[in-house]
Every structure is written in C-alpha cells, then in structure tokens.
Design a protein around this motif. Structure first.
Motif, PDB file in Angstrom:
ATOM      1  N   UNK A 118       5.088  60.339  34.701  1.00 18.01           N
ATOM      2  CA  UNK A 118       6.364  59.887  35.258  1.00 18.01           C
ATOM      3  C   UNK A 118       6.604  60.303  36.697  1.00 18.01           C
ATOM      4  N   UNK A 119       6.054  61.394  37.116  1.00 18.95           N
ATOM      5  CA  UNK A 119       6.364  61.910  38.447  1.00 18.95           C
ATOM      6  C   UNK A 119       5.151  61.838  39.363  1.00 18.95           C
ATOM      7  N   UNK A 120       4.649  60.644  39.553  1.00 17.93           N
ATOM      8  CA  UNK A 120       3.520  60.462  40.461  1.00 17.93           C
ATOM      9  C   UNK A 120       4.036  60.471  41.892  1.00 17.93           C
ATOM     10  N   UNK A 121       3.294  61.053  42.796  1.00 18.94           N
ATOM     11  CA  UNK A 121       3.740  61.035  44.190  1.00 18.94           C
ATOM     12  C   UNK A 121       3.639  59.624  44.760  1.00 18.94           C
ATOM     13  N   UNK A 122       4.494  59.347  45.731  1.00 22.15           N
ATOM     14  CA  UNK A 122       4.483  58.027  46.365  1.00 22.15           C
ATOM     15  C   UNK A 122       3.167  57.845  47.100  1.00 22.15           C
ATOM     16  N   UNK A 123       2.640  56.638  47.071  1.00 18.00           N
ATOM     17  CA  UNK A 123       1.382  56.414  47.783  1.00 18.00           C
ATOM     18  C   UNK A 123       1.603  56.580  49.289  1.00 18.00           C
ATOM     19  N   UNK A 124       0.590  57.009  50.005  1.00 17.83           N
ATOM     20  CA  UNK A 124       0.753  57.187  51.447  1.00 17.83           C
ATOM     21  C   UNK A 124       0.980  55.830  52.110  1.00 17.83           C
ATOM     22  N   UNK A 125       1.735  55.805  53.196  1.00 13.72           N
ATOM     23  CA  UNK A 125       1.993  54.527  53.859  1.00 13.72           C
ATOM     24  C   UNK A 125       0.693  53.933  54.397  1.00 13.72           C
ATOM     25  N   UNK A 126       0.697  52.615  54.513  1.00  9.79           N
ATOM     26  CA  UNK A 126      -0.489  51.929  55.011  1.00  9.79           C
ATOM     27  C   UNK A 126      -0.753  52.355  56.447  1.00  9.79           C
ATOM     28  N   UNK A 127      -1.992  52.489  56.777  1.00 13.78           N
ATOM     29  CA  UNK A 127      -2.365  52.924  58.122  1.00 13.78           C
ATOM     30  C   UNK A 127      -2.078  51.803  59.109  1.00 13.78           C
ATOM     31  N   UNK A 128      -1.521  52.164  60.239  1.00 13.48           N
ATOM     32  CA  UNK A 128      -1.248  51.189  61.284  1.00 13.48           C
ATOM     33  C   UNK A 128      -2.415  51.198  62.261  1.00 13.48           C
ATOM     34  N   UNK A 129      -2.894  50.024  62.559  1.00 17.02           N
ATOM     35  CA  UNK A 129      -4.023  49.914  63.466  1.00 17.02           C
ATOM     36  C   UNK A 129      -3.474  49.714  64.879  1.00 17.02           C
ATOM     37  N   UNK A 130      -3.858  50.590  65.769  1.00 21.53           N
ATOM     38  CA  UNK A 130      -3.429  50.501  67.157  1.00 21.53           C
ATOM     39  C   UNK A 130      -4.679  50.255  67.995  1.00 21.53           C
ATOM     40  N   UNK A 131      -4.627  49.167  68.745  1.00 19.73           N
ATOM     41  CA  UNK A 131      -5.786  48.825  69.565  1.00 19.73           C
ATOM     42  C   UNK A 131      -5.868  49.784  70.746  1.00 19.73           C
ATOM     43  N   UNK A 132      -7.081  50.243  71.036  1.00 19.37           N
ATOM     44  CA  UNK A 132      -7.273  51.167  72.145  1.00 19.37           C
ATOM     45  C   UNK A 132      -7.401  50.396  73.457  1.00 19.37           C
ATOM     46  N   UNK A 133      -7.883  49.161  73.393  1.00 18.08           N
ATOM     47  CA  UNK A 133      -8.029  48.338  74.590  1.00 18.08           C
ATOM     48  C   UNK A 133      -7.347  47.000  74.345  1.00 18.08           C
ATOM     49  N   UNK A 134      -6.970  46.373  75.407  1.00 12.95           N
ATOM     50  CA  UNK A 134      -6.343  45.064  75.295  1.00 12.95           C
ATOM     51  C   UNK A 134      -7.409  44.000  75.061  1.00 12.95           C
ATOM     52  N   UNK A 135      -7.013  43.012  74.301  1.00 13.47           N
ATOM     53  CA  UNK A 135      -7.927  41.881  74.103  1.00 13.47           C
ATOM     54  C   UNK A 135      -7.951  41.056  75.395  1.00 13.47           C
ATOM     55  N   UNK A 136      -8.942  40.236  75.581  1.00 10.65           N
ATOM     56  CA  UNK A 136      -8.987  39.413  76.803  1.00 10.65           C
ATOM     57  C   UNK A 136      -7.752  38.512  76.948  1.00 10.65           C
TER      58      UNK A 136
END
Length: 170
Positions: A118-136
């Motif tokens: 009954x007391x399962x911990x909440x799943x971790x939030x989904x990872x956010x992908x942050x681009x390190x470089x800009x696309x063309x």
C-alpha cells in the motif's frame, strides 16, 4: 550572589553588557528568595517523609521482621518466605505460548506485507532532456531573428509600430 560573576556570565552567553545597578539584579535577588523558600519547604517535606519511613521501619522490626543487608543491595525482609519457581511449563501452557508466538509472527508479516503493497514510493519524475547544443534549425532561426531586428530598426516609425502591433498578436 556575586554580581560581577553574573554580569560576566550574561555577557558571555548573550553579548549584552549589564550594569551593577540594573533592575535585573533585583529579579535575581527575588528569584533567590523564592528558591530558598521552596527549598526549605521541600527539605521539611523530606524530613517528614524520612521520619515516617523510620517509624514504619521501627514498627516492622518490632513486629518481628528480620532485615538482612547484603552489600550494595537493598535490605530484604525475611519475614515472608520466597516461593520457589515453577519447575516447568505444562503441555497446555507450552501450546498456548506457541500459538501466541505464531499469531504474533503472522500479524507482523501481514503488517509488513500491507505496508509494502500500500505504501509504495512515488515513481521518480521523468528525466527532462536538455540539449547541450542548438540544432541547425534553431541556430538559423536565431540568426534570422537578429537580422530582422536590425532591419526593423532601419524602417520608419509608422512601419515599426505596425510590425510591433502584429508581433503582439497571438
């Protein structure tokens, strides 16, 4: 009451300097008087309790109770005989103890399983992908925007206002 000692103590603990003529010393004196009176009352009560205890001990000794004092242990009255411990548990008592132990283990297991389910911990939030470089495409859009800003500055005021108004629309 050493006022200099109290002044030093207050300064060390709080960083506040107080003068010898400060009214706080009147409160200290009042506190000492109240404390002395309370201590006298408690000492009198302890004396009365000690006298009552001594009277009860004398009454026990007069009634024939023999006390043995063993080193650091408390005195024990020898007037009442000690019961010998039971030699063992009967079959029914052993069975009852086994049932009680089994019930305790079953309850503990059920509680732990219930908590796990009954007391399962909440799943971790989904990872956010942050681009390190800009696309063309992104780099091109930024360059075009910078060129557009320079071109708009060269236009007349009426046209700039019209472009600004269009940019404000959703």
């Amino acid at each position: 009451m050493d006022q200099q000692k109290l002044r030093t103590l207050v300064f060390e603990k709080t960083g506040i300097k107080i003068d010898v003529d400060d009214p706080v010393f009147a409160l200290v004196a009042l506190n000492e008087a109240v404390l002395a009176e309370a201590v006298e009352r408690h000492v009198a009560l302890l004396d009365d309790a000690t006298a009552d205890l001594a009277d009860q001990a004398d009454a026990l000794l007069a009634a024939g109770a023999v006390c043995r004092y063993q080193g650091g242990a408390a005195p024990q009255a020898a007037a009442t005989p000690q019961r010998a411990p039971a030699p063992g548990l009967s079959h029914a008592e052993r069975r009852m103890m086994a049932l009680a132990a089994g019930a305790a283990l079953l309850c503990a297991t059920l509680v732990l399983l219930g908590q796990a389910l009954l007391f399962r911990p909440a799943p971790p939030p989904a990872a956010t992908v942050i681009a390190k470089e800009l696309t063309p495409e992104q780099a091109l859009a930024i360059r075009n925007g910078e060129k557009m800003a320079k071109i708009v500055q060269k236009l007349d005021q009426k046209t700039r206002n019209a472009i600004q108004a269009e940019m404000q629309k959703p």
